[in-house]
Write an enzyme that holds these catalytic residues in place. Structure first.
Site, PDB file in Angstrom:
ATOM      1  N   ILE A 130      44.521  46.260  43.234  1.00 57.33           N
ATOM      2  CA  ILE A 130      43.707  45.107  43.640  1.00 57.33           C
ATOM      3  C   ILE A 130      43.861  43.941  42.676  1.00 57.33           C
ATOM      4  O   ILE A 130      43.864  44.123  41.470  1.00 57.33           O
ATOM      5  CB  ILE A 130      42.213  45.504  43.792  1.00 57.33           C
ATOM      6  N   ASP A 132      41.924  40.704  41.794  1.00 56.78           N
ATOM      7  CA  ASP A 132      40.620  40.081  42.009  1.00 56.78           C
ATOM      8  C   ASP A 132      40.701  38.679  41.409  1.00 56.78           C
ATOM      9  O   ASP A 132      41.118  37.735  42.064  1.00 56.78           O
ATOM     10  CB  ASP A 132      39.588  40.985  41.333  1.00 56.78           C
ATOM     11  N   THR A 133      40.378  38.536  40.153  1.00 59.81           N
ATOM     12  CA  THR A 133      40.500  37.221  39.524  1.00 59.81           C
ATOM     13  C   THR A 133      41.958  36.921  39.193  1.00 59.81           C
ATOM     14  O   THR A 133      42.366  35.771  39.111  1.00 59.81           O
ATOM     15  CB  THR A 133      39.710  37.171  38.199  1.00 59.81           C
ATOM     16  N   GLY A 134      42.763  37.975  38.997  1.00 59.66           N
ATOM     17  CA  GLY A 134      44.161  37.811  38.615  1.00 59.66           C
ATOM     18  C   GLY A 134      44.358  37.846  37.101  1.00 59.66           C
ATOM     19  O   GLY A 134      45.474  37.864  36.610  1.00 59.66           O
ATOM     20  N   LYS A 160      41.795  39.455  46.533  1.00 60.20           N
ATOM     21  CA  LYS A 160      40.484  38.919  46.893  1.00 60.20           C
ATOM     22  C   LYS A 160      40.485  37.407  46.937  1.00 60.20           C
ATOM     23  O   LYS A 160      41.061  36.777  46.056  1.00 60.20           O
ATOM     24  CB  LYS A 160      39.463  39.356  45.839  1.00 60.20           C
ATOM     25  N   ASP A 188      37.226  52.257  42.293  1.00 58.99           N
ATOM     26  CA  ASP A 188      35.966  52.856  41.854  1.00 58.99           C
ATOM     27  C   ASP A 188      34.860  51.852  41.603  1.00 58.99           C
ATOM     28  O   ASP A 188      35.087  50.651  41.460  1.00 58.99           O
ATOM     29  CB  ASP A 188      36.198  53.621  40.546  1.00 58.99           C
TER      30      ASP A 188
HETATM   31  N1  HPA Z   1      36.444  47.233  43.675  1.00 54.95           N
HETATM   32  C1  HPA Z   1      36.837  48.088  42.696  1.00 54.95           C
HETATM   33  N2  HPA Z   1      37.420  47.683  41.567  1.00 54.95           N
HETATM   34  C2  HPA Z   1      37.642  46.360  41.426  1.00 54.95           C
HETATM   35  C3  HPA Z   1      37.266  45.430  42.403  1.00 54.95           C
HETATM   36  C4  HPA Z   1      36.629  45.885  43.588  1.00 54.95           C
HETATM   37  O1  HPA Z   1      36.239  45.133  44.507  1.00 54.95           O
HETATM   38  N3  HPA Z   1      37.626  44.205  41.941  1.00 54.95           N
HETATM   39  C5  HPA Z   1      38.204  44.427  40.725  1.00 54.95           C
HETATM   40  N4  HPA Z   1      38.223  45.712  40.404  1.00 54.95           N
HETATM   41 MG    MG Z   2      37.793  50.204  38.313  1.00 53.74          MG
END
Ligand code: HPA
Ligand code: MG
Length: 212
Positions: A130, A132-134, A160, A188
């Site tokens: 994933i 997320d922020t990068g 995201k 998780d």
């Molecule tokens: N879920 C789980 N772990 C993560 C997430 C998320 O949405 N974003 C960054 N790490």
């Molecule tokens: Mg995690």
């Protein structure tokens, strides 16, 4: 101009599916709101990513680097699909694997501090779970630079859409998702929910119950 990798876009108003429509471990029955990305859809999309990666890699030997722990399911399934392609095609790509462990989250918040553990022969990369922020990915790419890899490519199952993004975009993306905290398929919340097939949205009960 760098082209944006096409992916399945999940819109902000996506409601997901009722838990009762799928098989959920009993111990998580109250801890989830919705099934967000069913396991079958994850697998189907991953199969296609494997094809794109193979096409892109030409004849280069790849070191597939898994970012643990959250990336282990995506990594294993992606590599299984790549292996299937390798043994059923005239052209195949030699592949070795390595693992690195990163940690940046506590509860559903990024701590901003990224811990790196493990990894040895880092000359190409695939299989992050994933983005997320990068920030984590940017840190990892800086680290990999020290090894002078010929090429580094990043595959992420999820990206995201978040205002906290540093603007990083991986080479291969499975799904673009809204700014919600999701769990399952090895992702998780304080180490829980990795043992869940589908990607789901956690409930308030779940957040409270497994709070650090
Ligand atoms: N879920 C789980 N772990 C993560 C997430 C998320 O949405 N974003 C960054 N790490
Ligand atoms: Mg995690």
């Amino acid at each position: 101009m760098a082209s944006v990798s096409p992916c399945v876009v999940i819109s902000d108003d996506e409601q997901g599916y009722d838990l009762d429509l799928f098989c959920i471990p009993k111990h998580y029955a109250d801890d989830l709101d919705k099934v967000y990305i069913p396991h079958g859809l994850i697998m189907d999309r991953t199969e296609r990513l494997a094809r794109e990666i193979m096409k892109d890699m030409g004849g280069h030997h790849i070191v597939a680097l898994c970012v643990l722990k959250g990336g282990y399911k995506f990594f294993a399934d992606l590599l299984d699909y790549i292996k299937t392609l390798n043994r059923n095609n005239d052209r195949s790509i030699p592949m070795t694997v390595d693992f690195i462990r990163l940690k940046s989250y506590c509860n559903d918040q990024s701590t901003g501090e990224i811990k790196v553990i493990g990894g040895d022969d880092l000359s190409s990369l695939t299989g992050k779970d994933i983005i997320d922020t990068g920030k984590t990915m940017k840190t990892l790419l800086e680290l990999l630079k020290q090894y002078n890899p010929k090429m580094v490519k990043v595959a992420s199952l999820l990206v995201k859409r978040t205002p906290r993004s540093v603007g990083y975009r991986p080479d291969f993306v499975g799904f673009e998702v809204p700014d919600k905290f999701v769990v399952g398929y090895a992702l998780d919340y304080n180490e829980y929910f990795r043992d869940l097939n589908h990607i789901c949205v956690i409930s308030e009960t779940g957040k409270e119950k497994y709070k650090a």
